[in-house]
Write a protein that holds these residues in place. Structure first.
Motif, short mmCIF file in Angstrom:
data_model
loop_
_atom_site.label_atom_id
_atom_site.label_comp_id
_atom_site.label_asym_id
_atom_site.label_seq_id
_atom_site.Cartn_x
_atom_site.Cartn_y
_atom_site.Cartn_z
N THR A 201 0.82 -1.22 0.00
CA THR A 201 0.00 0.00 0.00
C THR A 201 0.86 1.27 0.00
N GLU A 202 2.13 1.11 -0.29
CA GLU A 202 3.06 2.25 -0.19
C GLU A 202 2.65 3.42 -1.08
N GLY A 203 2.28 3.12 -2.34
CA GLY A 203 1.89 4.19 -3.26
C GLY A 203 0.66 4.93 -2.79
N LEU A 204 -0.32 4.20 -2.30
CA LEU A 204 -1.53 4.83 -1.78
C LEU A 204 -1.22 5.63 -0.52
N ARG A 205 -0.35 5.09 0.32
CA ARG A 205 0.05 5.83 1.53
C ARG A 205 0.74 7.14 1.15
N ASP A 206 1.62 7.09 0.16
CA ASP A 206 2.28 8.32 -0.29
C ASP A 206 1.26 9.34 -0.79
N LEU A 207 0.27 8.86 -1.54
CA LEU A 207 -0.78 9.75 -2.05
C LEU A 207 -1.60 10.33 -0.90
N LEU A 208 -1.92 9.50 0.07
CA LEU A 208 -2.68 9.94 1.24
C LEU A 208 -1.91 11.01 2.02
N LEU A 209 -0.62 10.78 2.20
CA LEU A 209 0.21 11.76 2.92
C LEU A 209 0.38 13.04 2.11
N PHE A 210 0.54 12.91 0.79
CA PHE A 210 0.67 14.10 -0.05
C PHE A 210 -0.60 14.93 0.02
N TYR A 211 -1.75 14.29 -0.16
CA TYR A 211 -3.02 15.02 -0.11
C TYR A 211 -3.23 15.63 1.26
N GLY A 212 -2.91 14.88 2.30
CA GLY A 212 -3.05 15.40 3.66
C GLY A 212 -2.18 16.62 3.90
N GLY A 213 -0.96 16.60 3.37
CA GLY A 213 -0.08 17.75 3.51
C GLY A 213 -0.59 18.95 2.74
N TYR A 214 -1.20 18.68 1.62
CA TYR A 214 -1.77 19.75 0.78
C TYR A 214 -2.97 20.41 1.45
N THR A 215 -3.73 19.63 2.23
CA THR A 215 -4.95 20.13 2.85
C THR A 215 -4.83 20.32 4.36
N ASP A 216 -3.64 20.10 4.91
CA ASP A 216 -3.42 20.18 6.35
C ASP A 216 -4.28 19.16 7.11
N GLN A 217 -4.48 17.99 6.52
CA GLN A 217 -5.23 16.91 7.16
C GLN A 217 -4.28 15.75 7.42
N THR A 218 -4.50 15.03 8.50
CA THR A 218 -3.75 13.81 8.76
C THR A 218 -4.49 12.64 8.10
N PRO A 219 -3.82 11.51 7.90
CA PRO A 219 -4.56 10.35 7.38
C PRO A 219 -5.76 9.99 8.25
N ASP A 220 -5.61 10.10 9.58
CA ASP A 220 -6.74 9.80 10.47
C ASP A 220 -7.89 10.77 10.26
N SER A 221 -7.59 12.05 10.11
CA SER A 221 -8.68 13.02 9.93
C SER A 221 -9.35 12.86 8.57
N LEU A 222 -8.57 12.49 7.55
CA LEU A 222 -9.17 12.23 6.24
C LEU A 222 -10.12 11.03 6.30
N LEU A 223 -9.70 9.98 7.01
CA LEU A 223 -10.58 8.82 7.17
C LEU A 223 -11.82 9.18 7.99
N ALA A 224 -11.67 10.02 8.98
CA ALA A 224 -12.83 10.45 9.78
C ALA A 224 -13.83 11.22 8.92
N LEU A 225 -13.32 12.07 8.03
CA LEU A 225 -14.21 12.80 7.11
C LEU A 225 -14.95 11.82 6.20
N LEU A 226 -14.23 10.84 5.69
CA LEU A 226 -14.86 9.83 4.84
C LEU A 226 -15.89 9.03 5.61
N ASP A 227 -15.59 8.70 6.85
CA ASP A 227 -16.55 7.97 7.69
C ASP A 227 -17.84 8.77 7.86
N ARG A 228 -17.70 10.07 8.11
CA ARG A 228 -18.89 10.92 8.27
C ARG A 228 -19.70 10.97 6.98
N ALA A 229 -19.00 11.10 5.86
CA ALA A 229 -19.70 11.15 4.57
C ALA A 229 -20.44 9.83 4.32
N LEU A 230 -19.80 8.71 4.60
CA LEU A 230 -20.45 7.42 4.40
C LEU A 230 -21.64 7.23 5.33
#
Length: 97
Positions: free
Chosen positions: A26-55
């Motif tokens: 999952t290294e490539g996806l992790r890199d993408l997750l970290l890149f996007y998180g850095g771009y939006t000031d979100q951590t991987p955990d906070s991004l998943l929490a947002l997705l959980d709320r949306a779902l």
């Protein structure tokens, strides 16, 4: 959305969680997750929490959810009444106060 239509986004969520946890292959996806998180000031955990709320909201399968989703996709301000209907459904389900 009916539960059967949530299977694909739930699978995406599961893969994102695997990437967050650093599981093998999952290294490539992790890199993408970290890149996007850095771009939006979100951590991987906070991004998943947002997705959980949306779902969780999509799982309500209310017309108001569709109204809000379409407005957001069109970059318009959603109808406040739709938000109130969603909040009322959460209260009725005992999830929110």
């Amino acid at each position: 959305m009916p539960v059967y239509q949530l299977q694909a986004p739930m699978s995406v969520r599961a893969e994102l969680a695997r990437a967050r946890d650093g599981e093998p292959a999952t290294e490539g996806l992790r890199d993408l997750l970290l890149f996007y998180g850095g771009y939006t000031d979100q951590t991987p955990d906070s991004l998943l929490a947002l997705l959980d709320r949306a779902l969780a909201v999509l799982a309500l399968n209310l017309p108001a959810v569709h109204t809000v989703a379409l407005a957001l996709l069109a970059r318009r301000t959603p109808d406040p009444d739709a938000y109130e209907q969603i909040a009322a459904a959460w209260k009725k389900a005992g999830v929110a106060s």
